[in-house]
Structures are given as structure tokens and as C-alpha cells.
Motif scaffolding. Structure first.
Motif, short mmCIF file in Angstrom:
data_model
loop_
_atom_site.label_atom_id
_atom_site.label_comp_id
_atom_site.label_asym_id
_atom_site.label_seq_id
_atom_site.Cartn_x
_atom_site.Cartn_y
_atom_site.Cartn_z
N UNK A 18 33.76 61.28 83.30
CA UNK A 18 34.91 62.16 83.06
C UNK A 18 34.65 63.61 83.42
N UNK A 19 33.58 63.87 84.13
CA UNK A 19 33.35 65.24 84.58
C UNK A 19 33.01 66.16 83.44
N UNK A 20 33.25 67.44 83.66
CA UNK A 20 32.85 68.49 82.74
C UNK A 20 34.10 69.04 82.05
N UNK A 32 27.36 64.26 76.50
CA UNK A 32 26.32 65.24 76.81
C UNK A 32 26.95 66.62 76.65
N UNK A 65 35.56 67.05 89.30
CA UNK A 65 35.05 65.94 88.48
C UNK A 65 33.66 65.48 88.90
N UNK A 106 30.34 66.48 78.60
CA UNK A 106 30.41 65.49 79.67
C UNK A 106 30.42 64.11 79.04
N UNK A 160 28.73 69.32 91.52
CA UNK A 160 30.01 69.81 91.02
C UNK A 160 30.44 71.04 91.80
N UNK A 169 23.63 77.46 82.75
CA UNK A 169 23.74 76.36 81.81
C UNK A 169 22.43 76.09 81.09
N UNK A 188 26.88 70.67 76.79
CA UNK A 188 26.23 71.75 77.52
C UNK A 188 26.73 73.10 77.04
N UNK A 205 39.80 75.10 73.85
CA UNK A 205 40.50 74.63 75.05
C UNK A 205 41.22 73.32 74.83
N UNK A 218 27.35 73.42 91.99
CA UNK A 218 26.28 73.20 91.03
C UNK A 218 25.71 71.80 91.25
N UNK A 252 27.51 81.70 86.26
CA UNK A 252 27.48 81.01 84.97
C UNK A 252 26.21 80.18 84.93
N UNK A 271 35.66 71.74 79.36
CA UNK A 271 35.42 72.94 78.57
C UNK A 271 36.03 72.75 77.19
N UNK A 277 23.32 71.94 84.36
CA UNK A 277 23.73 72.24 85.73
C UNK A 277 22.93 73.43 86.27
N UNK A 316 35.21 78.64 74.35
CA UNK A 316 34.52 79.77 74.93
C UNK A 316 34.69 80.97 74.01
N UNK A 350 30.64 72.92 76.74
CA UNK A 350 31.24 71.88 77.57
C UNK A 350 30.79 70.52 77.04
N UNK A 379 29.99 79.47 76.33
CA UNK A 379 30.84 78.30 76.55
C UNK A 379 30.18 77.05 75.97
#
Lengths: 115, 114
Positions: free
Chosen positions: A42-44, A88, B106, A38, B90, A106, A90, A59, B36, A104, A46, B44, A49, A36, A34
């Protein structure tokens, strides 16, 4: 044991320049991989994948692309970076245990700043 | 499709105080649930997960989360926080079977103040 590597750790690039971020996984075979992103606040998100060599699912529409030339190598690319590509990045891999369960993992991430 | 809501984007607390970080999910099928933690400029790390069995799961550093199916929640708690717990947390969900993709909330930024 399994490990995941990303490089470079940090990158500063001008707008319009190309991009190549690399991710490699050790200690496992045929992982799902995957990418991702950041962005601040705005969070993570995707981005891509992959379930196998040459198999990439996107995605979100964007000017980034991904490739998987080898089983444990995942590359994120762009021909021309935009300011909005800063963030960022990942890489992750996942495993579905035959006895049940899932996890999962990272990588350490790449901080990309586009100026 | 699954979705995850983390109701609080930021949670400031004092050292040694209790904390609860809230997570609610939506899914029409059974799920696995995860928390996480992300320290500044790092990837993470899995803190804890619920796959099956006991609905209360614990981490090695004192966090716990309880799966509540009727309320579709998986809140994270710690009775006494440390400065070193300052990080972003998270919540994530994966449907049993099907795609291996995780759906993330988020994030909640926990700041522990002295």
C-alpha cells in the motif's frame, strides 16, 4: 550532523493493547516531523505531521494519535490496537534550506505486528 | 494538489541489464522531485533530487533521472544494474513554497536476478 532514531525496532502486540512509538532527532532545531505507515502493498501513507511543539496535524482518521512534547521528540500512540494497525512505521524530519532546496530524512522504522 | 504515479509496481531485470523506473506527476505549480530507495526492513534513503538547474540529476551509485516538464515525468534509469540494487524505489514531489509535506508514489519494487 543530523541523525534520527526510532524505537523499538520491532514490536509484537496483542489486539486491544496500547502503543507508544518514539522518534527523536539530533543535530537540528525546530524540524518539521512526520509519521508514516507502510502496510504491505500500500505504499507510504502520511499519518501525522508537526511543525512545532504541541502542533499536530492528522492526515487520516484512525485510532492512532501523535504528540510532540519536545522540539525534537515525536511520539505515536494508540489506546487500543487493531489488527489493521500492523505495518512498518517511519518517522521523518524535513528541512527547507534558506538558500533554496528541501530534503526529508527518514528514520530506520519500527515493524509493528498486531496479533 | 500534487499527485505521483509510478506505473510499474514490480520490475524484474537481469544483472547488468539497463532499467527504467517510471514516474509521472501532476501539479498546477512548480515542484521539487525526488527518488528514494528502501532496502528491506530499512527506512527510506534519498537517491537523488531535482530542485532547479540541470534537468538531468545523478546519484553516486550510477542512477540518473531526468526532469521532463512537458511530459511531467521524472523517470529513474541505470544503464547496468547490480544484485545490490534490489530494493523498492519511491518517487516523490513537493510543491515549491507552501507545505513541507512530500507526496509519494506507491513505489516500484526492483528485483535484480543473476
Amino acid at each position: 550532523s543530523q541523525t534520527i532514531h526510532q524505537w523499538p525496532a520491532t514490536l509484537v502486540q496483542p489486539v486491544g493493547s496500547p502503543l507508544s512509538l518514539e522518534c527523536t532527532v539530533e543535530g537540528t532545531s525546530n524540524p518539521n516531523l512526520y509519521w508514516y505507515r507502510q502496510a504491505a502493498g500500500r505504499g507510504l501513507q502520511l499519518l501525522f505531521y508537526s511543525v512545532g511543539i504541541g502542533q499536530i496535524s492528522s492526515e487520516v482518521p484512525q485510532n492512532l494519535s501523535a504528540s510532540r512534547p519536545q522540539d525534537r521528540q515525536f511520539i505515536l500512540s494508540s489506546k487500543k490496537l487493531l489488527l489493521s494497525d500492523s505495518g512498518f512505521y517511519l518517522c521523518a524530519w524535513s528541512v527547507l534550506w534558506s538558500a533554496g532546496g528541501y530534503e526529508q530524512f527518514f528514520g530506520p522504522g519500527t515493524r509493528l505486528t498486531v496479533l | 494538489a500534487q499527485s505521483v504515479t509510478q506505473l510499474d509496481s514490480q520490475v524484474p531485470v537481469f544483472e547488468e541489464a539497463p532499467v527504467e523506473l517510471r514516474c509521472n506527476y501532476s501539479s498546477s505549480v512548480s515542484v521539487y522531485l525526488f527518488w528514494y530507495v528502501q532496502y528491506p526492513n530499512q527506512g527510506l534513503q534519498l537517491l537523488l533530487k531535482y530542485l532547479s538547474g540541470s534537468t538531468l540529476v545523478e546519484s553516486i551509485n550510477g542512477f540518473e533521472a531526468e526532469f521532463n516538464k512537458s511530459q511531467t515525468s521524472f523517470h529513474l534509469r541505470k544503464p547496468s544494474v547490480h544484485i545490490s540494487d534490489t530494493a523498492e524505489y519511491f518517487c516523490a514531489v513537493k510543491r515549491r513554497g507552501g507545505s513541507e509535506k512530500l507526496v509519494f508514489g506507491k513505489g516500484t519494487k526492483l528485483t535484480v536476478n543473476p
